[in-house]
Design a protein around this motif. Structure first.
Motif, PDB file in Angstrom:
ATOM      1  N   TRP A   1       0.839  -1.195   0.000  1.00 50.48           N
ATOM      2  CA  TRP A   1       0.000   0.000   0.000  1.00 50.48           C
ATOM      3  C   TRP A   1       0.876   1.247   0.000  1.00 50.48           C
ATOM      4  O   TRP A   1       1.931   1.266   0.628  1.00 50.48           O
ATOM      5  CB  TRP A   1      -0.892   0.029   1.237  1.00 50.48           C
ATOM      6  N   VAL A   2       0.402   2.281  -0.670  1.00 53.16           N
ATOM      7  CA  VAL A   2       0.999   3.607  -0.550  1.00 53.16           C
ATOM      8  C   VAL A   2      -0.003   4.430   0.251  1.00 53.16           C
ATOM      9  O   VAL A   2      -1.164   4.556  -0.131  1.00 53.16           O
ATOM     10  CB  VAL A   2       1.262   4.258  -1.920  1.00 53.16           C
ATOM     11  N   ARG A   3       0.442   4.961   1.393  1.00 55.79           N
ATOM     12  CA  ARG A   3      -0.451   5.682   2.305  1.00 55.79           C
ATOM     13  C   ARG A   3       0.114   7.068   2.603  1.00 55.79           C
ATOM     14  O   ARG A   3       1.245   7.380   2.256  1.00 55.79           O
ATOM     15  CB  ARG A   3      -0.600   4.900   3.608  1.00 55.79           C
ATOM     16  N   ASN A   4      -0.699   7.895   3.248  1.00 54.83           N
ATOM     17  CA  ASN A   4      -0.275   9.234   3.698  1.00 54.83           C
ATOM     18  C   ASN A   4       0.319  10.051   2.551  1.00 54.83           C
ATOM     19  O   ASN A   4       1.354  10.690   2.709  1.00 54.83           O
ATOM     20  CB  ASN A   4       0.737   9.133   4.844  1.00 54.83           C
ATOM     21  N   ILE A   5      -0.335  10.043   1.406  1.00 58.57           N
ATOM     22  CA  ILE A   5       0.175  10.705   0.206  1.00 58.57           C
ATOM     23  C   ILE A   5      -0.102  12.204   0.310  1.00 58.57           C
ATOM     24  O   ILE A   5      -1.239  12.621   0.495  1.00 58.57           O
ATOM     25  CB  ILE A   5      -0.485  10.123  -1.041  1.00 58.57           C
ATOM     26  N   ALA A   6       0.955  12.999   0.174  1.00 56.87           N
ATOM     27  CA  ALA A   6       0.821  14.455   0.263  1.00 56.87           C
ATOM     28  C   ALA A   6       1.686  15.124  -0.800  1.00 56.87           C
ATOM     29  O   ALA A   6       2.821  14.718  -1.032  1.00 56.87           O
ATOM     30  CB  ALA A   6       1.214  14.953   1.648  1.00 56.87           C
ATOM     31  N   LEU A   7       1.130  16.136  -1.423  1.00 50.88           N
ATOM     32  CA  LEU A   7       1.824  16.923  -2.454  1.00 50.88           C
ATOM     33  C   LEU A   7       1.886  18.360  -1.998  1.00 50.88           C
ATOM     34  O   LEU A   7       0.885  18.929  -1.549  1.00 50.88           O
ATOM     35  CB  LEU A   7       1.067  16.827  -3.775  1.00 50.88           C
ATOM     36  N   ASN A   8       3.069  18.966  -2.096  1.00 46.31           N
ATOM     37  CA  ASN A   8       3.235  20.377  -1.788  1.00 46.31           C
ATOM     38  C   ASN A   8       3.951  21.028  -2.962  1.00 46.31           C
ATOM     39  O   ASN A   8       5.022  20.559  -3.369  1.00 46.31           O
ATOM     40  CB  ASN A   8       4.029  20.588  -0.491  1.00 46.31           C
ATOM     41  N   ILE A   9       3.346  22.076  -3.521  1.00 44.44           N
ATOM     42  CA  ILE A   9       3.955  22.827  -4.613  1.00 44.44           C
ATOM     43  C   ILE A   9       4.158  24.250  -4.126  1.00 44.44           C
ATOM     44  O   ILE A   9       3.202  24.938  -3.762  1.00 44.44           O
ATOM     45  CB  ILE A   9       3.071  22.825  -5.874  1.00 44.44           C
ATOM     46  N   GLY A  10       5.400  24.673  -4.077  1.00 45.06           N
ATOM     47  CA  GLY A  10       5.724  26.056  -3.702  1.00 45.06           C
ATOM     48  C   GLY A  10       6.240  26.772  -4.926  1.00 45.06           C
ATOM     49  O   GLY A  10       7.261  26.383  -5.490  1.00 45.06           O
ATOM     50  N   GLY A  11       5.531  27.801  -5.380  1.00 43.73           N
ATOM     51  CA  GLY A  11       5.895  28.458  -6.627  1.00 43.73           C
ATOM     52  C   GLY A  11       5.981  29.961  -6.485  1.00 43.73           C
ATOM     53  O   GLY A  11       5.529  30.556  -5.515  1.00 43.73           O
ATOM     54  N   ALA A  12       6.565  30.582  -7.503  1.00 39.81           N
ATOM     55  CA  ALA A  12       6.693  32.037  -7.532  1.00 39.81           C
ATOM     56  C   ALA A  12       6.676  32.516  -8.980  1.00 39.81           C
ATOM     57  O   ALA A  12       7.135  31.816  -9.877  1.00 39.81           O
ATOM     58  CB  ALA A  12       7.990  32.479  -6.851  1.00 39.81           C
ATOM     59  N   ALA A  13       6.163  33.725  -9.176  1.00 45.16           N
ATOM     60  CA  ALA A  13       6.154  34.327 -10.503  1.00 45.16           C
ATOM     61  C   ALA A  13       7.529  34.889 -10.828  1.00 45.16           C
ATOM     62  O   ALA A  13       8.368  35.059  -9.942  1.00 45.16           O
ATOM     63  CB  ALA A  13       5.113  35.447 -10.554  1.00 45.16           C
TER      64      ALA A  13
END
Length: 161
Positions: A148-160
């Protein structure tokens, strides 16, 4: 029309008819979670697959993409996985990061549960993310096992620009 100048504010619910933002002032911080995903023995699945998100202004931007997760191989022994992060900024997916996660032992059966993280960078005005796992013989003495793949989290930090 009167103008208001606000140094800082938290707005819980806002409706705007027209919005104009000064140049070099756009940043993006996206946090997204996904449900648990099952990878069969010897199988390959996409455990995170997003649509496009804006990470800059309408012309350009840059972002750091971080995917964190837990691989749960406690149901079957001597498992290993190959995990890969793909990022698309509108020009097609490219491999941004990959890793092998698993445990090898000389004697006995090993069950494991371990956290993982992959980080990649991108540029452009938009980004979409795909994370994939393959169960297989990726470490010495491992076998293709279901996990199993659990606790899946994505964070995208971007700037112009």
């Amino acid at each position: 029309m009167r103008r208001a100048q606000i140094g800082g504010a938290q707005i819980d619910n806002l409706t705007v008819n027209r919005l104009k933002i000064a140049g070099n002032s756009i940043t993006s911080n996206i946090f997204h979670t996904a449900g648990d995903a099952y990878c069969p023995a010897g199988g390959t699945i996409d455990f995170l697959n997003t649509g496009f998100w804006n990470i800059g202004d309408e012309y350009d931007g840059s972002a750091t993409v971080t995917v964190s997760f837990t691989i749960d191989a406690t149901a079957n022994y001597d498992a290993a996985a190959f995990v890969e992060l793909f990022i698309d900024n509108g020009s097609g997916y490219r491999s941004a990061a990959s890793q092998i996660i698993g445990i090898s032992t000389n004697n006995g059966n090993t069950y494991w549960r371990v956290g993982g993280m992959m980080i990649g960078g991108t540029d452009g005005a938009n980004v979409r993310v795909l994370a994939r796992i393959n169960s297989g013989k990726h470490t010495p003495r491992s076998e293709p096992r279901a996990m199993w793949v659990r606790n899946i989290a994505l964070n995208i930090g971007g700037a112009a620009r």
